[in-house]
Enzyme design. Structure first.
Site, PDB file in Angstrom:
ATOM      1  N   PHE A  29      -0.496  10.983   8.015  1.00 33.67           N
ATOM      2  CA  PHE A  29      -1.126   9.673   8.211  1.00 33.67           C
ATOM      3  C   PHE A  29      -2.358   9.572   7.319  1.00 33.67           C
ATOM      4  O   PHE A  29      -3.281  10.384   7.403  1.00 33.67           O
ATOM      5  CB  PHE A  29      -1.504   9.462   9.679  1.00 33.67           C
ATOM      6  CG  PHE A  29      -1.829   8.029   9.946  1.00 33.67           C
ATOM      7  CD1 PHE A  29      -0.809   7.108  10.176  1.00 33.67           C
ATOM      8  CD2 PHE A  29      -3.137   7.574   9.896  1.00 33.67           C
ATOM      9  CE1 PHE A  29      -1.096   5.760  10.367  1.00 33.67           C
ATOM     10  CE2 PHE A  29      -3.425   6.226  10.091  1.00 33.67           C
ATOM     11  CZ  PHE A  29      -2.405   5.332  10.335  1.00 33.67           C
ATOM     12  N   VAL A  30      -2.338   8.568   6.453  1.00 34.20           N
ATOM     13  CA  VAL A  30      -3.433   8.422   5.499  1.00 34.20           C
ATOM     14  C   VAL A  30      -4.213   7.125   5.733  1.00 34.20           C
ATOM     15  O   VAL A  30      -3.682   6.155   6.276  1.00 34.20           O
ATOM     16  CB  VAL A  30      -2.921   8.468   4.031  1.00 34.20           C
ATOM     17  CG1 VAL A  30      -2.514   9.871   3.634  1.00 34.20           C
ATOM     18  CG2 VAL A  30      -1.754   7.512   3.825  1.00 34.20           C
ATOM     19  N   ASP A  81       0.815  -1.211   0.000  1.00 31.69           N
ATOM     20  CA  ASP A  81       0.000   0.000   0.000  1.00 31.69           C
ATOM     21  C   ASP A  81       0.852   1.265   0.000  1.00 31.69           C
ATOM     22  O   ASP A  81       0.623   2.186  -0.762  1.00 31.69           O
ATOM     23  CB  ASP A  81      -0.981   0.004   1.189  1.00 31.69           C
ATOM     24  CG  ASP A  81      -0.314  -0.323   2.530  1.00 31.69           C
ATOM     25  OD1 ASP A  81       0.915  -0.527   2.569  1.00 31.69           O
ATOM     26  OD2 ASP A  81      -1.025  -0.386   3.547  1.00 31.69           O
ATOM     27  N   ASP A 116       6.838   3.745   3.602  1.00 34.33           N
ATOM     28  CA  ASP A 116       6.989   4.707   4.695  1.00 34.33           C
ATOM     29  C   ASP A 116       8.448   4.686   5.157  1.00 34.33           C
ATOM     30  O   ASP A 116       9.303   5.313   4.539  1.00 34.33           O
ATOM     31  CB  ASP A 116       6.000   4.337   5.801  1.00 34.33           C
ATOM     32  CG  ASP A 116       6.010   5.320   6.952  1.00 34.33           C
ATOM     33  OD1 ASP A 116       6.395   6.480   6.747  1.00 34.33           O
ATOM     34  OD2 ASP A 116       5.639   4.935   8.081  1.00 34.33           O
ATOM     35  N   ASP A 143      -5.313   1.443   7.029  1.00 34.47           N
ATOM     36  CA  ASP A 143      -6.193   1.499   8.199  1.00 34.47           C
ATOM     37  C   ASP A 143      -5.699   2.462   9.266  1.00 34.47           C
ATOM     38  O   ASP A 143      -4.518   2.826   9.316  1.00 34.47           O
ATOM     39  CB  ASP A 143      -6.313   0.113   8.830  1.00 34.47           C
ATOM     40  CG  ASP A 143      -5.018  -0.295   9.543  1.00 34.47           C
ATOM     41  OD1 ASP A 143      -3.953  -0.267   8.894  1.00 34.47           O
ATOM     42  OD2 ASP A 143      -5.065  -0.605  10.748  1.00 34.47           O
ATOM     43  N   ARG A 186     -10.220   0.740   6.101  1.00 27.99           N
ATOM     44  CA  ARG A 186      -9.568   0.105   4.941  1.00 27.99           C
ATOM     45  C   ARG A 186     -10.459   0.106   3.705  1.00 27.99           C
ATOM     46  O   ARG A 186      -9.970   0.118   2.584  1.00 27.99           O
ATOM     47  CB  ARG A 186      -9.226  -1.358   5.260  1.00 27.99           C
ATOM     48  CG  ARG A 186      -8.044  -1.536   6.188  1.00 27.99           C
ATOM     49  CD  ARG A 186      -7.577  -2.986   6.136  1.00 27.99           C
ATOM     50  NE  ARG A 186      -6.821  -3.372   7.318  1.00 27.99           N
ATOM     51  CZ  ARG A 186      -5.520  -3.137   7.493  1.00 27.99           C
ATOM     52  NH1 ARG A 186      -4.839  -2.530   6.562  1.00 27.99           N
ATOM     53  NH2 ARG A 186      -4.916  -3.536   8.592  1.00 27.99           N
ATOM     54  N   LYS A 200       5.673   8.005   0.794  1.00 31.23           N
ATOM     55  CA  LYS A 200       5.784   9.224   1.593  1.00 31.23           C
ATOM     56  C   LYS A 200       7.105   9.909   1.309  1.00 31.23           C
ATOM     57  O   LYS A 200       8.149   9.258   1.259  1.00 31.23           O
ATOM     58  CB  LYS A 200       5.693   8.897   3.086  1.00 31.23           C
ATOM     59  CG  LYS A 200       4.286   8.604   3.542  1.00 31.23           C
ATOM     60  CD  LYS A 200       4.186   8.526   5.057  1.00 31.23           C
ATOM     61  CE  LYS A 200       2.784   8.127   5.467  1.00 31.23           C
ATOM     62  NZ  LYS A 200       2.649   7.852   6.902  1.00 31.23           N
TER      63      LYS A 200
HETATM   64  P1  IMP Z   1       7.322   0.624   6.360  1.00 30.77           P
HETATM   65  O1  IMP Z   1       7.609   1.191   5.010  1.00 30.77           O
HETATM   66  O2  IMP Z   1       8.033  -0.635   6.691  1.00 30.77           O
HETATM   67  O3  IMP Z   1       7.423   1.656   7.438  1.00 30.77           O
HETATM   68  O4  IMP Z   1       5.864   0.122   6.490  1.00 30.77           O
HETATM   69  C1  IMP Z   1       4.873   0.401   5.698  1.00 30.77           C
HETATM   70  C2  IMP Z   1       3.607  -0.088   6.389  1.00 30.77           C
HETATM   71  O5  IMP Z   1       3.261   0.775   7.484  1.00 30.77           O
HETATM   72  C3  IMP Z   1       2.500   0.009   5.396  1.00 30.77           C
HETATM   73  O6  IMP Z   1       2.347  -1.199   4.707  1.00 30.77           O
HETATM   74  C4  IMP Z   1       1.323   0.367   6.261  1.00 30.77           C
HETATM   75  O7  IMP Z   1       0.697  -0.804   6.723  1.00 30.77           O
HETATM   76  C5  IMP Z   1       1.888   1.108   7.448  1.00 30.77           C
HETATM   77  N1  IMP Z   1       1.752   2.557   7.260  1.00 30.77           N
HETATM   78  C6  IMP Z   1       2.729   3.455   7.031  1.00 30.77           C
HETATM   79  N2  IMP Z   1       2.248   4.690   6.896  1.00 30.77           N
HETATM   80  C7  IMP Z   1       0.900   4.590   7.051  1.00 30.77           C
HETATM   81  C8  IMP Z   1      -0.177   5.561   7.000  1.00 30.77           C
HETATM   82  O8  IMP Z   1      -0.014   6.772   6.775  1.00 30.77           O
HETATM   83  N3  IMP Z   1      -1.419   5.050   7.199  1.00 30.77           N
HETATM   84  C9  IMP Z   1      -1.673   3.742   7.447  1.00 30.77           C
HETATM   85  N4  IMP Z   1      -0.691   2.804   7.477  1.00 30.77           N
HETATM   86  C10 IMP Z   1       0.589   3.235   7.284  1.00 30.77           C
HETATM   87 MG    MG Z   2       0.785  -2.752   5.583  1.00 29.92          MG
END
Ligand code: IMP
Ligand code: MG
Length: 176
Positions: free
Chosen positions: A152-153, A100, A103, A159, A165, A131
């Site tokens: 935060f989206v 999705d 981050d 979710d 979701r 992001k």
């Molecule tokens: P990362 O890139 O390992 O930090 O993780 C990404 C995961 O964190 C995504 O798959 C989402 O499940 C969750 N996540 C990160 N930012 C957001 C947000 O703004 N809203 C909801 N879930 C988020």
């Molecule tokens: Mg996820």
């Protein structure tokens, strides 16, 4: 007191559907013709991947991956735990990871390493959202739907505490 939740629309349903179609074209144009396995990361990628795969050819295989990420504050590496009893067999296949949102990057970094180790011959990543921020892991996505600010989206798979979701659009969450 529980904060009251509200959100404003950031990306509409119609913007998403146009972009998803473009992403599928982009993916196919860069595909090397090897058998493709699309691996979607649960649960955030379910809506996005379902729509994206509708625009991909019928000979792809679709697999789901259940991972849980523990992001230790300012630590430069996170632990990603694989919750499935068995991981998909990707040896000799071209893998497209679908998530999705990008981050911190810790999840996609770990999962990319894992499937390279498991013998994927070619690996690329597709995320609906990315992001604009510094990542904690050295990873980028070849296919990005939309670059967004570090807010935060919710919606279209994303979710807040397990909810929102199923919104057909992406919203920015505000707590007041
Ligand atoms: P990362 O890139 O390992 O930090 O993780 C990404 C995961 O964190 C995504 O798959 C989402 O499940 C969750 N996540 C990160 N930012 C957001 C947000 O703004 N809203 C909801 N879930 C988020
Ligand atoms: Mg996820």
């Amino acid at each position: 007191m529980t904060p009251s939740e509200s959100h404003s629309i950031l990306i509409t349903q119609s913007q998403i559907s146009t972009r998803v179609r473009e992403l599928a074209e982009e993916i196919l144009a860069q595909h090397n013709g090897q058998p493709m396995t699309v691996i979607l990361l649960l649960k955030g990628a379910i809506l996005f991947a379902a729509d994206l795969c509708r625009h991909l050819p019928s000979n792809i295989q679709i697999e789901c991956l259940s991972v849980s990420s523990y992001h230790g504050g300012t630590e430069s590496s996170g632990t990603v735990t694989y919750l499935d009893a068995q991981l998909p067999d990707v040896s000799g296949r071209s893998v497209l990871l679908v998530d999705d949102i990008l981050d911190t990057g810790l999840t996609l970094y770990s999962v990319s390493q894992k499937f390279k180790e498991l013998g994927a011959t070619h690996l690329s990543r597709c995320v609906l959202l990315s992001k604009k921020k510094d990542r904690l892991a050295e990873v980028s996505a070849e296919h990005v739907g939309f670059e967004i600010n570090d807010e935060f989206v919710i919606g279209y798979g994303l979710d807040y505490q397990g909810r929102y979701r199923n919104l057909p659009y992406i919203g920015v969450m505000t707590l007041s």
